[in-house]
Design a protein around this motif. Sequence first.
Motif, short mmCIF file in Angstrom:
data_model
loop_
_atom_site.label_atom_id
_atom_site.label_comp_id
_atom_site.label_asym_id
_atom_site.label_seq_id
_atom_site.Cartn_x
_atom_site.Cartn_y
_atom_site.Cartn_z
N LEU A 287 0.83 -1.21 0.00
CA LEU A 287 0.00 0.00 0.00
C LEU A 287 0.86 1.26 0.00
CD1 LEU A 287 -2.85 1.28 0.22
CD2 LEU A 287 -2.61 1.10 2.71
N LEU A 288 2.01 1.20 0.67
CA LEU A 288 2.89 2.36 0.72
C LEU A 288 3.36 2.78 -0.67
CD1 LEU A 288 5.23 1.59 3.78
CD2 LEU A 288 3.35 3.22 3.67
N GLY A 289 3.39 1.83 -1.59
CA GLY A 289 3.84 2.15 -2.94
C GLY A 289 2.99 3.21 -3.63
N THR A 290 1.74 3.34 -3.21
CA THR A 290 0.86 4.32 -3.85
C THR A 290 1.18 5.76 -3.45
OG1 THR A 290 -0.79 4.10 -2.08
CG2 THR A 290 -1.01 2.63 -3.99
N PHE A 291 1.86 5.93 -2.29
CA PHE A 291 2.14 7.30 -1.87
C PHE A 291 3.53 7.44 -1.25
CE2 PHE A 291 -0.17 5.12 1.49
CZ PHE A 291 0.60 5.36 2.63
N ILE A 292 4.46 6.56 -1.63
CA ILE A 292 5.80 6.58 -1.03
C ILE A 292 6.50 7.92 -1.22
CG2 ILE A 292 6.80 5.52 -3.11
CD1 ILE A 292 8.02 5.15 0.54
N GLY A 293 6.29 8.54 -2.39
CA GLY A 293 6.97 9.81 -2.65
C GLY A 293 6.52 10.93 -1.73
N LYS A 294 5.30 10.80 -1.19
CA LYS A 294 4.74 11.87 -0.36
C LYS A 294 5.16 11.79 1.10
CE LYS A 294 0.59 12.43 -3.25
NZ LYS A 294 1.00 11.48 -4.30
N ILE A 295 5.74 10.67 1.53
CA ILE A 295 6.11 10.54 2.94
C ILE A 295 7.61 10.66 3.18
CG2 ILE A 295 4.10 9.09 3.41
CD1 ILE A 295 6.03 6.68 3.48
N ARG A 296 8.38 10.84 2.12
CA ARG A 296 9.83 10.90 2.30
C ARG A 296 10.26 12.10 3.14
NH1 ARG A 296 13.17 9.99 -3.09
NH2 ARG A 296 14.82 9.81 -1.55
N PHE A 297 9.45 13.16 3.16
CA PHE A 297 9.80 14.34 3.93
C PHE A 297 9.89 14.02 5.42
CE2 PHE A 297 5.28 14.22 4.53
CZ PHE A 297 5.06 14.77 5.80
N ALA A 298 9.15 13.01 5.87
CA ALA A 298 9.14 12.66 7.29
C ALA A 298 10.32 11.79 7.69
CB ALA A 298 7.84 11.95 7.65
N LEU A 299 11.14 11.38 6.72
CA LEU A 299 12.26 10.49 6.99
C LEU A 299 13.55 11.05 6.40
CD1 LEU A 299 10.36 7.19 6.21
CD2 LEU A 299 11.06 7.96 8.47
N PRO A 300 14.03 12.18 6.92
CA PRO A 300 15.30 12.75 6.46
C PRO A 300 16.47 11.94 6.99
CG PRO A 300 14.48 13.99 8.31
CD PRO A 300 13.42 12.99 7.99
N PRO A 301 17.72 12.29 6.63
CA PRO A 301 18.88 11.52 7.09
C PRO A 301 18.98 11.40 8.61
CG PRO A 301 19.52 12.97 5.32
CD PRO A 301 18.10 13.31 5.64
N LEU A 302 18.49 12.40 9.34
CA LEU A 302 18.52 12.32 10.81
C LEU A 302 17.75 11.11 11.29
CD1 LEU A 302 19.15 13.51 13.60
CD2 LEU A 302 17.05 14.86 13.40
N VAL A 303 16.58 10.87 10.71
CA VAL A 303 15.73 9.76 11.13
C VAL A 303 16.23 8.44 10.56
CG1 VAL A 303 13.40 8.79 11.06
CG2 VAL A 303 13.72 11.26 11.39
N ALA B 96 12.02 10.14 17.00
CA ALA B 96 12.77 10.96 16.04
C ALA B 96 11.84 11.57 14.99
CB ALA B 96 13.85 10.12 15.37
N ILE B 97 10.90 10.78 14.48
CA ILE B 97 9.98 11.28 13.45
C ILE B 97 9.10 12.39 14.01
CG2 ILE B 97 7.96 10.68 12.04
CD1 ILE B 97 9.24 7.89 11.68
N VAL B 98 8.51 12.17 15.18
CA VAL B 98 7.60 13.16 15.77
C VAL B 98 8.34 14.44 16.12
CG1 VAL B 98 6.11 13.66 17.74
CG2 VAL B 98 5.97 11.43 16.61
N LEU B 99 9.48 14.32 16.79
CA LEU B 99 10.23 15.52 17.17
C LEU B 99 10.72 16.28 15.94
CD1 LEU B 99 12.33 14.34 20.26
CD2 LEU B 99 10.21 15.66 20.23
N ASN B 100 11.12 15.54 14.91
CA ASN B 100 11.59 16.20 13.69
C ASN B 100 10.47 16.99 13.02
OD1 ASN B 100 13.65 16.52 11.46
ND2 ASN B 100 12.05 15.46 10.33
N LEU B 101 9.24 16.53 13.16
CA LEU B 101 8.12 17.21 12.54
C LEU B 101 7.62 18.41 13.35
CD1 LEU B 101 6.00 14.16 11.27
CD2 LEU B 101 7.39 15.73 9.90
N ILE B 102 7.77 18.37 14.68
CA ILE B 102 7.16 19.43 15.50
C ILE B 102 8.14 20.48 16.02
CG2 ILE B 102 5.31 17.86 16.21
CD1 ILE B 102 6.67 17.61 18.93
N LEU B 103 9.43 20.14 16.12
CA LEU B 103 10.38 21.12 16.65
C LEU B 103 10.74 22.14 15.57
CD1 LEU B 103 12.84 19.03 18.85
CD2 LEU B 103 10.88 20.40 19.57
N PRO B 104 10.90 23.41 15.95
CA PRO B 104 11.22 24.45 14.96
C PRO B 104 12.61 24.25 14.37
CG PRO B 104 11.37 25.33 17.18
CD PRO B 104 10.76 23.97 17.32
#
Length: 477
Positions: A137-153, A444-452
């Motif tokens: 199922l992830l294959g249908t929107f894999i390109g849209k979630i890459r922002f949540a998984l940068p090199p830090l994560v 890591a994912i949550v903090l990366n998304l919410i911290l300035p």
Amino acid sequence: MTDTSIGTPEQLRDPNYTPALHRAIPLGIQHVLAMFVSNVTPAIIIAGAAGFGFGSDAGAQGFPDMTYMIQMSMLFAGIATLFQTIGMGPVGARLPIVQGTSFAFIPIMIPLVAGKGVDALPVLFGGVLIGGLFHTLLGTFIGKIRFALPPLVTGLVVTMIGLALVKVGIQYAAGGVPAIDQPEYGSLLNWSIALVVVLVTLGLKFFAKGMLSVSAVFVGIIAGYLVALFFTDMVSFEGISTSMSRAAAFQVPSPFKYGFEFSLAAVIGFCLMSFVSAVETVGDVSGITKGGAGREATEQEIQGATYADGVGTAIAGIFGGLPNTSFSQNVGLIAMTGVMSRHVVTIGAIFLIICGLMPKVGALIRTIPIEVLGGGVIVMFGMVVAAGISMLSDVNWNRRNMVIFAIALSIGLGLQLDPKAVQYLPDTLRILMTSGLLPAALIAIVLNLILPEELSDESTEEVSGGLSGHGDGSLKG
């Protein structure tokens, strides 16, 4: 260096080009040698953790089950690779992508099976099946979630995977599982055999060229096996000859051989890890097209590769196989040889499938002493940690990123080291937390998304004491 005698530069960059068979077959087998040990190792580790593999009291009784899991690792690595190279509708990238059993899921699987024997397998394979469907199922929107998984994560997660596994490597090299009464555990003989594997692997990796360098771990394990066979009594053929004589020349796998059981902890664990595995595959696809063809991967190739990951994993779960993913070492092999042909990899896949249908091959692998395997996995798991650190080198280490990394690593690694710290949690949550990997990734994912994002250099210095490094972070699959 690219061997132009195989074809013209334009042909070598074409995935649809097929070199002459006398060239294509060795190139295909080279791909298998590069991934063979890594592919069967997860099945051996999970069997041992469950209690019917190496170093367990039930090892002899569980011999057929461990052999079967090794077979399925080879068979479904080959089948999933065919999904990638040949394709099936939207499934598959039609690129030279080699699939194999994933290390990433091992920290999730061990708490699910620990000490439960074959009784844990219905839950395990139920999780593999559902996780594979979710991965598809992830294959249908894999390109849209890459922002949540940068090199830090991703770097943190890969590092955590390696750190979770290095203990297994040390235990295997020392002689097995220390919880079981083993007077020889940690003996000089055990370590000597493991070090033979390590030294041969290092020697070939740095001083050999071509196929010997690429398959260094494989050859290192063969060297350790021969030393153990001729100079020690570690290699035991007890039960092997009987099993091999009774085994059919070919064996077709049985669907739901161990049953199917739904477990919330297994489903959540496999589905969450699918995100990381999917992003890893995106990186591998990009690496293949850049290294082999000098171009960016298309959206269709990325989507097809992710579909193949998920479909291959789901089908493997039905027949008793573990999750599979694209293998990064084979990406490097394509860059080294310069041969982009997907048909070369198809030849390697057929070889894996043949091995997976022959129980005698699995039985032979089962004779490898655990100390020999320990030497190989020390190198492999150490390389996983190194790969994670390499990803982290792309991170801009300001205070924000340092705090995210510190909290996620401390909690994740801490829970791995002391599982009893959460012993009063409900069973499902306890299993997920003691993996260490999932809590670290989620934090890591949550903090990366919410911290300035905007933090000053002065703030960085307050935390790091002036020792922080600064880099230009960029996404690296």
